[in-house]
Design a protein around this motif. Structure first.
Motif, PDB file in Angstrom:
ATOM      1  N   GLY A  69     -17.944  -0.131   6.260  1.00 11.71           N
ATOM      2  CA  GLY A  69     -19.317   0.296   6.489  1.00 11.71           C
ATOM      3  C   GLY A  69     -20.026   0.759   5.236  1.00 11.71           C
ATOM      4  O   GLY A  69     -21.203   1.153   5.295  1.00 11.71           O
ATOM      5  N   LEU A  70     -19.363   0.725   4.093  1.00 13.33           N
ATOM      6  CA  LEU A  70     -19.984   1.131   2.831  1.00 13.33           C
ATOM      7  C   LEU A  70     -20.915   0.034   2.318  1.00 13.33           C
ATOM      8  O   LEU A  70     -20.790  -1.135   2.702  1.00 13.33           O
ATOM      9  CB  LEU A  70     -18.907   1.392   1.773  1.00 13.33           C
ATOM     10  CG  LEU A  70     -17.942   2.545   2.017  1.00 13.33           C
ATOM     11  CD1 LEU A  70     -16.875   2.563   0.933  1.00 13.33           C
ATOM     12  CD2 LEU A  70     -18.678   3.876   2.067  1.00 13.33           C
ATOM     13  N   PRO A  71     -21.849   0.392   1.430  1.00 18.39           N
ATOM     14  CA  PRO A  71     -22.594  -0.663   0.737  1.00 18.39           C
ATOM     15  C   PRO A  71     -21.625  -1.623   0.054  1.00 18.39           C
ATOM     16  O   PRO A  71     -20.554  -1.213  -0.428  1.00 18.39           O
ATOM     17  CB  PRO A  71     -23.426   0.120  -0.297  1.00 18.39           C
ATOM     18  CG  PRO A  71     -23.572   1.483   0.291  1.00 18.39           C
ATOM     19  CD  PRO A  71     -22.278   1.747   1.032  1.00 18.39           C
ATOM     20  N   ASN A  72     -21.990  -2.899   0.017  1.00 18.88           N
ATOM     21  CA  ASN A  72     -21.114  -3.875  -0.621  1.00 18.88           C
ATOM     22  C   ASN A  72     -21.524  -4.100  -2.079  1.00 18.88           C
ATOM     23  O   ASN A  72     -22.380  -3.401  -2.623  1.00 18.88           O
ATOM     24  CB  ASN A  72     -21.083  -5.186   0.169  1.00 18.88           C
ATOM     25  CG  ASN A  72     -22.450  -5.858   0.227  1.00 18.88           C
ATOM     26  OD1 ASN A  72     -23.377  -5.547  -0.539  1.00 18.88           O
ATOM     27  ND2 ASN A  72     -22.609  -6.799   1.141  1.00 18.88           N
ATOM     28  N   ARG A  73     -20.880  -5.054  -2.707  1.00 21.63           N
ATOM     29  CA  ARG A  73     -21.109  -5.311  -4.128  1.00 21.63           C
ATOM     30  C   ARG A  73     -22.562  -5.645  -4.424  1.00 21.63           C
ATOM     31  O   ARG A  73     -23.150  -5.139  -5.396  1.00 21.63           O
ATOM     32  CB  ARG A  73     -20.194  -6.457  -4.568  1.00 21.63           C
ATOM     33  CG  ARG A  73     -20.397  -6.954  -5.994  1.00 21.63           C
ATOM     34  CD  ARG A  73     -19.390  -8.051  -6.297  1.00 21.63           C
ATOM     35  NE  ARG A  73     -19.625  -8.648  -7.588  1.00 21.63           N
ATOM     36  CZ  ARG A  73     -20.402  -9.688  -7.805  1.00 21.63           C
ATOM     37  NH1 ARG A  73     -21.042 -10.243  -6.778  1.00 21.63           N
ATOM     38  NH2 ARG A  73     -20.560 -10.179  -9.017  1.00 21.63           N
ATOM     39  N   VAL A  74     -23.169  -6.507  -3.610  1.00 27.01           N
ATOM     40  CA  VAL A  74     -24.562  -6.897  -3.835  1.00 27.01           C
ATOM     41  C   VAL A  74     -25.471  -5.685  -3.759  1.00 27.01           C
ATOM     42  O   VAL A  74     -26.325  -5.456  -4.624  1.00 27.01           O
ATOM     43  CB  VAL A  74     -24.988  -7.965  -2.812  1.00 27.01           C
ATOM     44  CG1 VAL A  74     -26.485  -8.246  -2.921  1.00 27.01           C
ATOM     45  CG2 VAL A  74     -24.196  -9.254  -3.018  1.00 27.01           C
ATOM     46  N   SER A  75     -25.290  -4.884  -2.722  1.00 28.11           N
ATOM     47  CA  SER A  75     -26.113  -3.688  -2.549  1.00 28.11           C
ATOM     48  C   SER A  75     -25.890  -2.702  -3.688  1.00 28.11           C
ATOM     49  O   SER A  75     -26.841  -2.111  -4.216  1.00 28.11           O
ATOM     50  CB  SER A  75     -25.782  -3.024  -1.216  1.00 28.11           C
ATOM     51  OG  SER A  75     -26.529  -1.840  -1.035  1.00 28.11           O
ATOM     52  N   PHE A  76     -24.627  -2.531  -4.089  1.00 28.02           N
ATOM     53  CA  PHE A  76     -24.320  -1.568  -5.145  1.00 28.02           C
ATOM     54  C   PHE A  76     -24.968  -1.972  -6.468  1.00 28.02           C
ATOM     55  O   PHE A  76     -25.554  -1.127  -7.161  1.00 28.02           O
ATOM     56  CB  PHE A  76     -22.810  -1.454  -5.331  1.00 28.02           C
ATOM     57  CG  PHE A  76     -22.415  -0.426  -6.361  1.00 28.02           C
ATOM     58  CD1 PHE A  76     -22.414   0.916  -6.053  1.00 28.02           C
ATOM     59  CD2 PHE A  76     -22.060  -0.823  -7.649  1.00 28.02           C
ATOM     60  CE1 PHE A  76     -22.061   1.864  -7.003  1.00 28.02           C
ATOM     61  CE2 PHE A  76     -21.711   0.110  -8.599  1.00 28.02           C
ATOM     62  CZ  PHE A  76     -21.703   1.462  -8.285  1.00 28.02           C
ATOM     63  N   LEU A  77     -24.864  -3.233  -6.830  1.00 32.55           N
ATOM     64  CA  LEU A  77     -25.458  -3.676  -8.088  1.00 32.55           C
ATOM     65  C   LEU A  77     -26.975  -3.511  -8.081  1.00 32.55           C
ATOM     66  O   LEU A  77     -27.573  -3.168  -9.101  1.00 32.55           O
ATOM     67  CB  LEU A  77     -25.081  -5.126  -8.367  1.00 32.55           C
ATOM     68  CG  LEU A  77     -23.607  -5.373  -8.706  1.00 32.55           C
ATOM     69  CD1 LEU A  77     -23.334  -6.860  -8.834  1.00 32.55           C
ATOM     70  CD2 LEU A  77     -23.218  -4.639  -9.982  1.00 32.55           C
ATOM     71  N   ASP A  78     -27.587  -3.736  -6.927  1.00 28.87           N
ATOM     72  CA  ASP A  78     -29.024  -3.514  -6.824  1.00 28.87           C
ATOM     73  C   ASP A  78     -29.359  -2.041  -7.027  1.00 28.87           C
ATOM     74  O   ASP A  78     -30.283  -1.693  -7.772  1.00 28.87           O
ATOM     75  CB  ASP A  78     -29.518  -3.994  -5.466  1.00 28.87           C
ATOM     76  CG  ASP A  78     -31.004  -3.727  -5.262  1.00 28.87           C
ATOM     77  OD1 ASP A  78     -31.822  -4.349  -5.966  1.00 28.87           O
ATOM     78  OD2 ASP A  78     -31.346  -2.876  -4.414  1.00 28.87           O
ATOM     79  N   ARG A  79     -28.607  -1.148  -6.383  1.00 28.73           N
ATOM     80  CA  ARG A  79     -28.851   0.287  -6.529  1.00 28.73           C
ATOM     81  C   ARG A  79     -28.587   0.751  -7.962  1.00 28.73           C
ATOM     82  O   ARG A  79     -29.306   1.598  -8.498  1.00 28.73           O
ATOM     83  CB  ARG A  79     -27.977   1.071  -5.547  1.00 28.73           C
ATOM     84  CG  ARG A  79     -28.299   0.795  -4.093  1.00 28.73           C
ATOM     85  CD  ARG A  79     -27.476   1.679  -3.175  1.00 28.73           C
ATOM     86  NE  ARG A  79     -27.612   1.272  -1.781  1.00 28.73           N
ATOM     87  CZ  ARG A  79     -27.269   2.040  -0.757  1.00 28.73           C
ATOM     88  NH1 ARG A  79     -26.770   3.254  -0.965  1.00 28.73           N
ATOM     89  NH2 ARG A  79     -27.426   1.601   0.485  1.00 28.73           N
ATOM     90  N   LEU A  80     -27.542   0.202  -8.566  1.00 28.74           N
ATOM     91  CA  LEU A  80     -27.228   0.553  -9.951  1.00 28.74           C
ATOM     92  C   LEU A  80     -28.361   0.145 -10.875  1.00 28.74           C
ATOM     93  O   LEU A  80     -28.772   0.916 -11.756  1.00 28.74           O
ATOM     94  CB  LEU A  80     -25.919  -0.120 -10.364  1.00 28.74           C
ATOM     95  CG  LEU A  80     -25.476   0.050 -11.816  1.00 28.74           C
ATOM     96  CD1 LEU A  80     -25.310   1.521 -12.170  1.00 28.74           C
ATOM     97  CD2 LEU A  80     -24.174  -0.723 -12.063  1.00 28.74           C
ATOM     98  N   GLY A  81     -28.880  -1.066 -10.705  1.00 28.50           N
ATOM     99  CA  GLY A  81     -29.986  -1.514 -11.538  1.00 28.50           C
ATOM    100  C   GLY A  81     -31.210  -0.631 -11.390  1.00 28.50           C
ATOM    101  O   GLY A  81     -31.875  -0.286 -12.387  1.00 28.50           O
ATOM    102  N   ARG A  82     -31.527  -0.231 -10.151  1.00 26.25           N
ATOM    103  CA  ARG A  82     -32.695   0.617  -9.942  1.00 26.25           C
ATOM    104  C   ARG A  82     -32.466   2.018 -10.498  1.00 26.25           C
ATOM    105  O   ARG A  82     -33.388   2.640 -11.031  1.00 26.25           O
ATOM    106  CB  ARG A  82     -33.040   0.658  -8.448  1.00 26.25           C
ATOM    107  CG  ARG A  82     -33.658  -0.645  -7.961  1.00 26.25           C
ATOM    108  CD  ARG A  82     -34.186  -0.559  -6.544  1.00 26.25           C
ATOM    109  NE  ARG A  82     -33.110  -0.714  -5.567  1.00 26.25           N
ATOM    110  CZ  ARG A  82     -32.731   0.218  -4.706  1.00 26.25           C
ATOM    111  NH1 ARG A  82     -33.314   1.395  -4.705  1.00 26.25           N
ATOM    112  NH2 ARG A  82     -31.769  -0.012  -3.837  1.00 26.25           N
ATOM    113  N   ALA A  83     -31.239   2.529 -10.406  1.00 27.42           N
ATOM    114  CA  ALA A  83     -30.939   3.844 -10.970  1.00 27.42           C
ATOM    115  C   ALA A  83     -31.087   3.842 -12.485  1.00 27.42           C
ATOM    116  O   ALA A  83     -31.639   4.786 -13.077  1.00 27.42           O
ATOM    117  CB  ALA A  83     -29.522   4.253 -10.576  1.00 27.42           C
TER     118      ALA A  83
END
Length: 251
Positions: A69-83
């Motif tokens: 149920g955690l964010p996956n790789r695609v979601s994480f990389l998107d969040r990392l880029g925005r951070a």
């Protein structure tokens, strides 16, 4: 006769009805046509709402790991880029920390107790990671037995190392077999000159994680340039595509 949206009254279509000289164009006929148009409007609005909800669920599933149920790789990389973009816009007064968490001894769980037991361990690790991090930090499952934590608002390397220490202490899981507990090797990277895009900082944390493996596992290592070797100076490696279970790339 226009089809009206029941919520805002705006027309969503037009009903064209042929007239017969056998039917009088009186109030009853107009009421009948209005009734038909209303029923069709209700069906169209309901169908649109159903499709919108289904599309939203599909988008959420596409960004979530099906097992934990955690964010996956695609979601994480998107969040990392925005951070990283937010930190850059703020002049890097606050930095971004990334923890690359790889499980120690996970392959033995699958080998000795089976993949179902391995899945239980992955779920338990995900729960413990969420408890160990700060409110607002992002915990994700990248692939197999690899997890990542995104920490924003980092003012010093020590603060993110403290999070890594809590994970090392609390995320050890007793395997559902007689084997040793599953522990974590963690690579830590903090945004800095040369580590300002997602690929670079993820690659740096990956390098530090392998250094933690070499130092005996169940520990954390902070990335610095001395950890790089000629092989790791090649193009940054992103994590392998996400898997539903931990059957690949297990260590």
């Amino acid at each position: 006769m226009p089809f009206a949206n029941g919520r805002d009254g705006h027309p969503i279509g037009l009903l064209l009805a042929g007239l017969s000289d056998r039917l009088a164009l009186d109030g009853d006929y107009r009421d009948f046509v209005a009734l038909v148009a209303g029923q069709i409007s209700t069906a169209v609005v309901s169908a649109r709402g159903f499709e919108a909800a289904r599309a939203a669920r599909a988008r959420r599933r596409a960004l979530r790991d099906g097992l934990t149920g955690l964010p996956n790789r695609v979601s994480f990389l998107d969040r990392l880029g925005r951070a990283l973009a937010r930190a850059e816009a703020g002049g890097w007064q606050d930095r971004v920390g990334l923890l690359f968490v790889d499980l120690d001894g996970f392959k033995a769980v699958n080998d000795l107790a089976g993949h179902q037991a391995g899945d239980l361990v992955l779920r338990e690790v995900a729960t413990r990671l969420r408890r160990a991090v700060r409110p607002g930090d992002t915990v994700a499952r990248l692939a197999g037995d690899e997890f990542a934590v995104l920490c924003e608002g980092i003012t010093s390397a020590e603060s993110v190392l403290g999070i890594a220490d809590r994970i090392v202490e609390t995320a050890a899981v007793r395997a559902p077999s007689d084997g040793p507990p599953v522990t974590s090797s963690i690579g830590v990277a903090v945004s800095a000159p040369g580590l300002t895009d997602p690929r670079a900082i993820l690659h740096a944390a990956d390098i530090a994680m392998y250094a933690a493996k070499r130092r005996g596992r169940n520990c954390r290592v902070l990335f610095d340039e001395s950890l790089r070797t000629p092989a790791t100076r090649r193009r940054p490696r992103l994590a392998a595509p996400e898997r539903e279970t931990g059957r690949l790339r297990q260590r």
